[in-house]
Design an enzyme around this catalytic site. Structure first.
Site, PDB file in Angstrom:
ATOM      1  N   ASP A 198     -27.999 -21.131  17.059  1.00 18.08           N
ATOM      2  CA  ASP A 198     -28.510 -22.349  17.704  1.00 18.08           C
ATOM      3  C   ASP A 198     -28.126 -23.553  16.840  1.00 18.08           C
ATOM      4  O   ASP A 198     -27.531 -23.399  15.778  1.00 18.08           O
ATOM      5  CB  ASP A 198     -30.036 -22.257  17.881  1.00 18.08           C
ATOM      6  CG  ASP A 198     -30.777 -22.207  16.553  1.00 18.08           C
ATOM      7  OD1 ASP A 198     -30.292 -21.536  15.635  1.00 18.08           O
ATOM      8  OD2 ASP A 198     -31.844 -22.842  16.417  1.00 18.08           O
ATOM      9  N   ASP A 565     -23.184  -5.269  20.092  1.00 14.34           N
ATOM     10  CA  ASP A 565     -22.249  -6.385  19.892  1.00 14.34           C
ATOM     11  C   ASP A 565     -22.141  -7.159  21.203  1.00 14.34           C
ATOM     12  O   ASP A 565     -21.123  -7.117  21.887  1.00 14.34           O
ATOM     13  CB  ASP A 565     -20.886  -5.864  19.427  1.00 14.34           C
ATOM     14  CG  ASP A 565     -19.925  -7.009  19.112  1.00 14.34           C
ATOM     15  OD1 ASP A 565     -20.360  -8.173  19.114  1.00 14.34           O
ATOM     16  OD2 ASP A 565     -18.731  -6.729  18.874  1.00 14.34           O
TER      17      ASP A 565
HETATM   18  O1  G3I Z   1     -44.132 -10.223   9.368  1.00 16.53           O
HETATM   19  C1  G3I Z   1     -43.893  -9.016  10.090  1.00 16.53           C
HETATM   20  C2  G3I Z   1     -44.059  -7.838   9.184  1.00 16.53           C
HETATM   21  O2  G3I Z   1     -45.382  -7.788   8.739  1.00 16.53           O
HETATM   22  C3  G3I Z   1     -43.664  -6.575   9.941  1.00 16.53           C
HETATM   23  O3  G3I Z   1     -43.677  -5.479   9.069  1.00 16.53           O
HETATM   24  C4  G3I Z   1     -42.265  -6.720  10.525  1.00 16.53           C
HETATM   25  C5  G3I Z   1     -41.869  -5.534  11.369  1.00 16.53           C
HETATM   26  O4  G3I Z   1     -40.827  -5.869  12.262  1.00 16.53           O
HETATM   27  O5  G3I Z   1     -42.221  -7.858  11.324  1.00 16.53           O
HETATM   28  C6  G3I Z   1     -42.465  -9.027  10.596  1.00 16.53           C
HETATM   29  O6  G3I Z   1     -42.292 -10.175  11.342  1.00 16.53           O
HETATM   30  C7  G3I Z   1     -40.992 -10.439  11.757  1.00 16.53           C
HETATM   31  C8  G3I Z   1     -40.465 -11.667  11.015  1.00 16.53           C
HETATM   32  O7  G3I Z   1     -39.228 -12.036  11.533  1.00 16.53           O
HETATM   33  C9  G3I Z   1     -40.263 -11.414   9.540  1.00 16.53           C
HETATM   34  O8  G3I Z   1     -39.254 -10.458   9.323  1.00 16.53           O
HETATM   35  C10 G3I Z   1     -41.039 -10.673  13.247  1.00 16.53           C
HETATM   36  O9  G3I Z   1     -41.353  -9.465  13.887  1.00 16.53           O
HETATM   37  C11 G3I Z   1     -39.718 -11.183  13.728  1.00 16.53           C
HETATM   38  O10 G3I Z   1     -39.831 -11.566  15.076  1.00 16.53           O
HETATM   39  C12 G3I Z   1     -39.288 -12.373  12.907  1.00 16.53           C
HETATM   40  O11 G3I Z   1     -37.996 -12.691  13.258  1.00 16.53           O
HETATM   41  C13 G3I Z   1     -37.545 -13.985  12.933  1.00 16.53           C
HETATM   42  C14 G3I Z   1     -36.937 -14.605  14.178  1.00 16.53           C
HETATM   43  O12 G3I Z   1     -36.368 -15.849  13.866  1.00 16.53           O
HETATM   44  C15 G3I Z   1     -37.954 -14.790  15.289  1.00 16.53           C
HETATM   45  O13 G3I Z   1     -38.913 -15.713  14.925  1.00 16.53           O
HETATM   46  C16 G3I Z   1     -36.477 -13.846  11.863  1.00 16.53           C
HETATM   47  O14 G3I Z   1     -37.064 -13.436  10.632  1.00 16.53           O
HETATM   48  C17 G3I Z   1     -35.747 -15.158  11.651  1.00 16.53           C
HETATM   49  O15 G3I Z   1     -34.646 -14.922  10.799  1.00 16.53           O
HETATM   50  C18 G3I Z   1     -35.274 -15.704  12.972  1.00 16.53           C
HETATM   51  O16 G3I Z   1     -34.733 -16.965  12.752  1.00 16.53           O
HETATM   52  C19 G3I Z   1     -34.071 -17.568  13.842  1.00 16.53           C
HETATM   53  C20 G3I Z   1     -34.732 -18.907  14.094  1.00 16.53           C
HETATM   54  O17 G3I Z   1     -36.042 -18.700  14.582  1.00 16.53           O
HETATM   55  C21 G3I Z   1     -33.919 -19.784  15.057  1.00 16.53           C
HETATM   56  N1  G3I Z   1     -32.573 -19.868  14.636  1.00 16.53           N
HETATM   57  C22 G3I Z   1     -31.922 -18.598  14.518  1.00 16.53           C
HETATM   58  C23 G3I Z   1     -32.599 -17.724  13.481  1.00 16.53           C
HETATM   59  C24 G3I Z   1     -31.904 -16.390  13.310  1.00 16.53           C
HETATM   60  O18 G3I Z   1     -32.097 -15.510  14.350  1.00 16.53           O
HETATM   61  O1  9MR Z   2     -30.476 -18.792  20.807  1.00 17.27           O
HETATM   62  C1  9MR Z   2     -31.759 -18.569  20.291  1.00 17.27           C
HETATM   63  C2  9MR Z   2     -31.685 -17.983  18.910  1.00 17.27           C
HETATM   64  O2  9MR Z   2     -31.100 -18.902  18.023  1.00 17.27           O
HETATM   65  C3  9MR Z   2     -33.039 -17.527  18.419  1.00 17.27           C
HETATM   66  O3  9MR Z   2     -32.928 -16.789  17.228  1.00 17.27           O
HETATM   67  C4  9MR Z   2     -33.719 -16.671  19.465  1.00 17.27           C
HETATM   68  C5  9MR Z   2     -35.129 -16.277  19.058  1.00 17.27           C
HETATM   69  O4  9MR Z   2     -35.923 -17.399  18.872  1.00 17.27           O
HETATM   70  O5  9MR Z   2     -33.786 -17.326  20.688  1.00 17.27           O
HETATM   71  C6  9MR Z   2     -32.512 -17.658  21.219  1.00 17.27           C
HETATM   72  O6  9MR Z   2     -32.682 -18.329  22.414  1.00 17.27           O
HETATM   73  C7  9MR Z   2     -33.041 -17.502  23.486  1.00 17.27           C
HETATM   74  C8  9MR Z   2     -34.487 -17.759  23.877  1.00 17.27           C
HETATM   75  O7  9MR Z   2     -35.365 -17.390  22.844  1.00 17.27           O
HETATM   76  C9  9MR Z   2     -34.818 -17.011  25.150  1.00 17.27           C
HETATM   77  N1  9MR Z   2     -33.900 -17.337  26.199  1.00 17.27           N
HETATM   78  C10 9MR Z   2     -32.505 -17.037  25.858  1.00 17.27           C
HETATM   79  C11 9MR Z   2     -32.086 -17.803  24.635  1.00 17.27           C
HETATM   80  C12 9MR Z   2     -30.666 -17.419  24.235  1.00 17.27           C
HETATM   81  O8  9MR Z   2     -29.758 -17.914  25.112  1.00 17.27           O
END
Ligand code: G3I
Ligand code: 9MR
Ligand code: ZN
Length: 592
Positions: A198, A565
Site C-alpha cells: 500500500d 503467489d
Molecule cells: O499479537 C498476536 C499474537 O499474540 C498471536 O500469537 C499471533 C498469532 O497469529 O497473532 C498476533 O497478532 C498478529 C499481529 O500481526 C502480530 O504478529 C495478528 O494476528 C496479525 O493480524 C497482525 O498482522 C499485521 C497486519 O499488518 C495486520 O494488521 C502484521 O504484523 C503487519 O506487518 C501488517 O502490516 C501491514 C500494514 O497494516 C499495512 N501496510 C502493509 C503491512 C504489511 O502487510
Molecule cells: O492492500 C492492503 C494491505 O497493504 C494490507 O496489509 C492489508 C491488511 O490490512 O489490506 C490490504 O487491503 C485489502 C483490504 O484490507 C481488504 N480489501 C482488499 C484490499 C486489497 O486490495
C-alpha cells in the site's frame, strides 16, 4: 531488457507479446502441481523437487540442497556444459514438520570452485542454477537495497535502463492534516518510503525498518561503502545506503510536531485500489490519536531512537543534518517522558494499517539505548539500566522482536556499544543471553530437515521477515562473539528465503530463476510493468490465513504451505519495508 548482468542467477525478461518465458514458466509450474511425478522426466526444465538457494553459496560455507522425491545419488553439474564436477550419495530421508515434506540432503560443501552449477538427481531431474563463489550475494543486496528506492514517495522513481518501464511520476504530493491529528489544513509531509504494497507511511514500521538499515551500515560499512545503488544521489560523496536511508529519515522528521511528539502515520483514509502510485489521488492524511495530545508514544520513541542513530552515523557526511537529527531525538525523548504511553488505534473513518501497540515502554527503552550510545548522557543511560532487565527473556529463542516489540533491539544495541561508560554487568547479562539464544537457534536449525530456524508458531503474517530476523540475530551474536556456526546458520535462513523451501521458490522478486511473480504490491499489480518490481521480499507463509486466498486453501495444511503467489493474498504475499530491511541486513552480512 536487462543487460551486462554479471549474475547468471537472474533470468527475468519482460513478457513478450506472445506470452514468452513467464507464461511458459507459469504453465510449467501449474503443470507440475497437477502432475508432480511425470513432468519431471518428460522435460528438460528444472524440477521443484530439488530445493536450493537459487542465488548461490559462498565458496567456504556449507552447501546443501534438499531433494523431496526418493532417490539415492546426486551430481553437481557445471551449467555451461553439463559436466559433473562432484557426485555423492543423498542423506537419509527425514520428514519436515513445517512443510510435511520428506527430504534427503545433497551435501556438496566440498565444492569450492567458483562457477555456475545445477544439481542433477537421477530419476528426479535437475535443479535451478546457482553460483558458487566469493561474493555471491552482492547483486541480491544491490537489488534488495534498491527496492527501497522504488518505494520512494513524493518523487518520480525510475529504475533506469536496467529495468525499463519500472518508473513512475511523483506521487502523493497532496498532504493534509486529518482531524485526528489535532490540526487542520495542508501539511507539507511529502516523502518517505511506501510502507508495503500500500502507499501508507507508518512511523513505527518506519522506525524498525530505518533502524535496522542504520545498524546495517554501522556493522557492515566497510563492505557497503563502495556499493553504488544508482539512485539520484549517487556520487554525492555520501555512501548510497545512507543516501537512501536519508530519504525516509527526512519524512520521519517531518512527522514531528513542534512540541516534540510524532504523529502515528500518514495514509489515505482507506486503502486505494490496485493502481500506480501517481494515480492514487486520495489525500495523504497525517493521522493522530483523535484526542490530546494527538501524537503517539510508540511513534515518538521510535523517532527518538532512529534519529539518535542518525545523529552518530551522518556526522562524517553532513554534520548539520546529524545535529538536526539529534535535536529531534532529544525533543522526542522529552515528549515521551511527558506522555509515557499514549497508544494508537485507528480513529473513526480510517481503515488503513493500524500498527497498533498497547505498550510503548519497549520503544522508549530502545530510544534510551540509542540516545545514550550517541550522547553518553547519564539520564538516558540511567533509564536504560533501570528498565532493561525485564526485557532479557525477550532475547530467548524464539525472540519476540518486531515492529511492536522493540525490547530485543534495545538490548542488542546496548550489547553492541563499545562505550567505555557501559555498565559491564548489564552488557554481560545481555550478551550472555543473546549468545545462549544463538546457540539454541544453531542446534534447532541443524535438527530441522530444511535447515531453517523457523518454528511452527513463526508462520504468521510476515514469516519471511521472521526467518530473516533469526539470521540477523545470529549475525549480531557473531559480532559480539565470532562463531562460524552463527554465520553458517544465518546463511541457512538466507538459503530458505532464496529458494531452499517447500515451494523451491525465491521469495525475492527477480532474484533467482524461480521467484515470486505476483506480490501484493500496488506498483507491481497495477499492470504497468512487465513483471514485479525487483528485489522485494514477499511476506511468506502465514497460518493465520487472514485473506480470502489463504482461507480457501485446504484445511489442515502444514504451516509452511499456507502461502499463495497471488496478488490478492496480502496476508502471505505482500512486501513490507520492515521485512525488507531485515533481508538487507542479512545479505549485507554475507558480502565480502
Ligand atoms: O499479537 C498476536 C499474537 O499474540 C498471536 O500469537 C499471533 C498469532 O497469529 O497473532 C498476533 O497478532 C498478529 C499481529 O500481526 C502480530 O504478529 C495478528 O494476528 C496479525 O493480524 C497482525 O498482522 C499485521 C497486519 O499488518 C495486520 O494488521 C502484521 O504484523 C503487519 O506487518 C501488517 O502490516 C501491514 C500494514 O497494516 C499495512 N501496510 C502493509 C503491512 C504489511 O502487510
Ligand atoms: O492492500 C492492503 C494491505 O497493504 C494490507 O496489509 C492489508 C491488511 O490490512 O489490506 C490490504 O487491503 C485489502 C483490504 O484490507 C481488504 N480489501 C482488499 C484490499 C486489497 O486490495
Ligand atoms: Zn507515494
Amino acid at each position: 531488457m536487462r543487460k551486462k548482468d554479471s549474475s547468471p542467477s537472474l533470468i527475468w525478461k519482460p513478457r513478450t507479446p506472445r506470452g514468452g518465458r513467464v507464461r511458459r514458466l507459469l504453465l510449467f509450474v501449474s503443470g507440475l502441481a497437477l502432475y508432480p511425478g511425470c513432468l519431471v522426466h518428460a522435460t528438460k526444465n528444472p524440477t521443484l523437487a530439488i530445493k536450493l538457494d537459487q542465488v548461490g553459496y559462498l565458496a567456504g560455507e556449507p552447501k546443501i540442497a534438499l531433494v523431496a522425491s526418493p532417490a539415492r545419488t546426486f551430481e553437481v553439474r557445471r551449467s555451461s556444459d553439463g559436466k559433473a564436477v562432484l557426485s555423492g550419495a543423498l542423506g537419509p530421508a527425514a520428514t519436515d514438520p513445517l512443510s510435511g515434506d520428506t527430504v534427503q540432503a545433497a551435501d556438496f560443501s566440498q565444492l569450492r570452485q567458483a562457477g555456475t552449477y545445477y544439481v542433477y538427481v537421477p530419476g528426479v531431474g535437475k535443479s535451478w542454477t546457482f553460483v558458487v563463489g566469493s561474493n555471491v550475494f552482492k547483486r541480491a543486496y544491490y537489488l534488495a537495497m534498491r527496492g527501497f528506492y522504488g518505494q520512494r514517495c513524493g518523487t518520480a522513481v525510475d529504475l533506469g535502463p536496467e529495468f525499463p518501464g519500472y518508473s513512475h511520476p511523483a506521487c502523493h504530493l497532496h498532504g493534509e492534516f486529518h482531524p485526528s491529528s489535532g490540526a487542520s489544513g495542508p501539511r507539507d509531509n511529502i516523502g518517505g518510503w511506501h510502507d508495503a504494497g500500500d502507499y501508507g507511511r507508518y512511523m513505527v514500521n518506519s522506525g524498525i525498518a530505518t533502524g535496522t538499515l542504520l545498524w546495517t551500515w554501522e556493522i557492515y560499512s566497510p563492505n557497503l561503502k563502495p556499493i553504488q545503488l544508482r539512485i539520484p544521489e549517487t556520487g554525492n560523496g555520501t555512501p548510497d545506503i545512507l543516501n537512501e536511508i536519508r530519504w525516509n529519515l527526512e519524512w520521519m522528521l517531518k512527522m514531528q510536531d513542534t512540541d516534540g511528539g510524532a504523529w502515528h502515520k500518514q495514509t489515505s483514509v482507506h486503502f486505494p485500489k490496485f493502481i500506480a502510485p501517481e494515480k492514487d489521488t486520495l489525500p495523504s492524511e497525517v493521522i493522530g490519536t483523535g484526542s490530546a495530545p494527538f501524537k503517539g508514544t510508540c511513534a515518538t520513541a521510535d523517532l527518538a531512537a532512529v534519529a539518535a542513530i542518525a545523529a552518530r552515523v551522518y556526522i562524517p557526511y553532513d554534520a548539520v543534518f546529524a545535529a538536526r537529527a539529534l535535536d529531534a531525538a532529544r525533543r522526542a525523548w522529552q515528549w515521551a517522558e511527558k506522555y509515557p504511553n499514549v497508544t494508537f488505534r485507528n480513529p473513526p473513518g480510517i481503515s488503513t494499517g493500524e500498527y497498533g501497540d498497547s505498550n510503548c515502554s519497549d520503544e522508549r527503552l530502545w530510544a534510551s539505548a540509542e540516545l545514550w550510545r550517541t550522547t553518553g548522557d547519564t539520564a538516558y543511560h540511567q533509564f536504560f539500566l533501570n528498565n532493561y532487565a525485564a526485557y532479557l527473556p525477550g532475547l530467548d529463542s524464539p525472540a519476540t522482536e518486531g515492529w511492536s516489540s522493540m525490547g530485543p533491539m534495545a538490548l542488542r544495541s546496548y550489547a553492541l556499544s563499545r562505550r567505555k561508560d557501559a555498565n559491564a554487568d548489564a552488557q554481560a547479562a545481555i550478551r550472555n543471553r543473546m549468545l545462549a539464544a544463538a546457540r539454541t537457534i544453531v542446534s534447532a536449525t541443524a535438527a530441522n530437515p530444511y535447515h531453517v530456524s523457523l518454528k511452527p508458531k513463526d508462520f504468521r503474517w510476515g514469516s519471511n521477515g521472521i526467518a530473516a530476523q533469526y539470521g540477523m540475530d545470529l549475525m549480531i551474536a557473531n559480532v559480539i562473539a565470532p562463531n562460524r556456526d552463527f554465520v553458517n546458520t544465518a546463511s541457512d535462513d538466507l538459503h530458505y528465503l532464496l529458494g531452499r523451501n517447500t515451494f523451491s521458490l525465491s521469495w525475492v522478486t527477480q532474484v533467482g530463476e524461480h521467484s515470486v511473480l505476483h506480490p501484493h504490491h500496488r506498483p507491481s499489480g497495477s499492470g504497468e510493468q512487465p513483471g514485479p518490481w525487483p528485489g522485494l521480499m514477499s511476506g511468506g507463509p502465514n497460518a493465520g490465513r487472514q485473506d480470502s486466498v489463504l482461507a480457501a486453501l485446504p484445511a489442515g495444511l502444514p504451516p509452511e504451505k499456507d502461502y499463495a503467489d497471488q496478488t490478492a493474498s496480502y496476508a502471505s504475499n505482500e512486501i513490507a519495508i520492515n521485512w525488507q530491511a531485515t533481508l538487507v541486513f542479512l545479505l549485507a552480512g554475507h558480502l565480502h
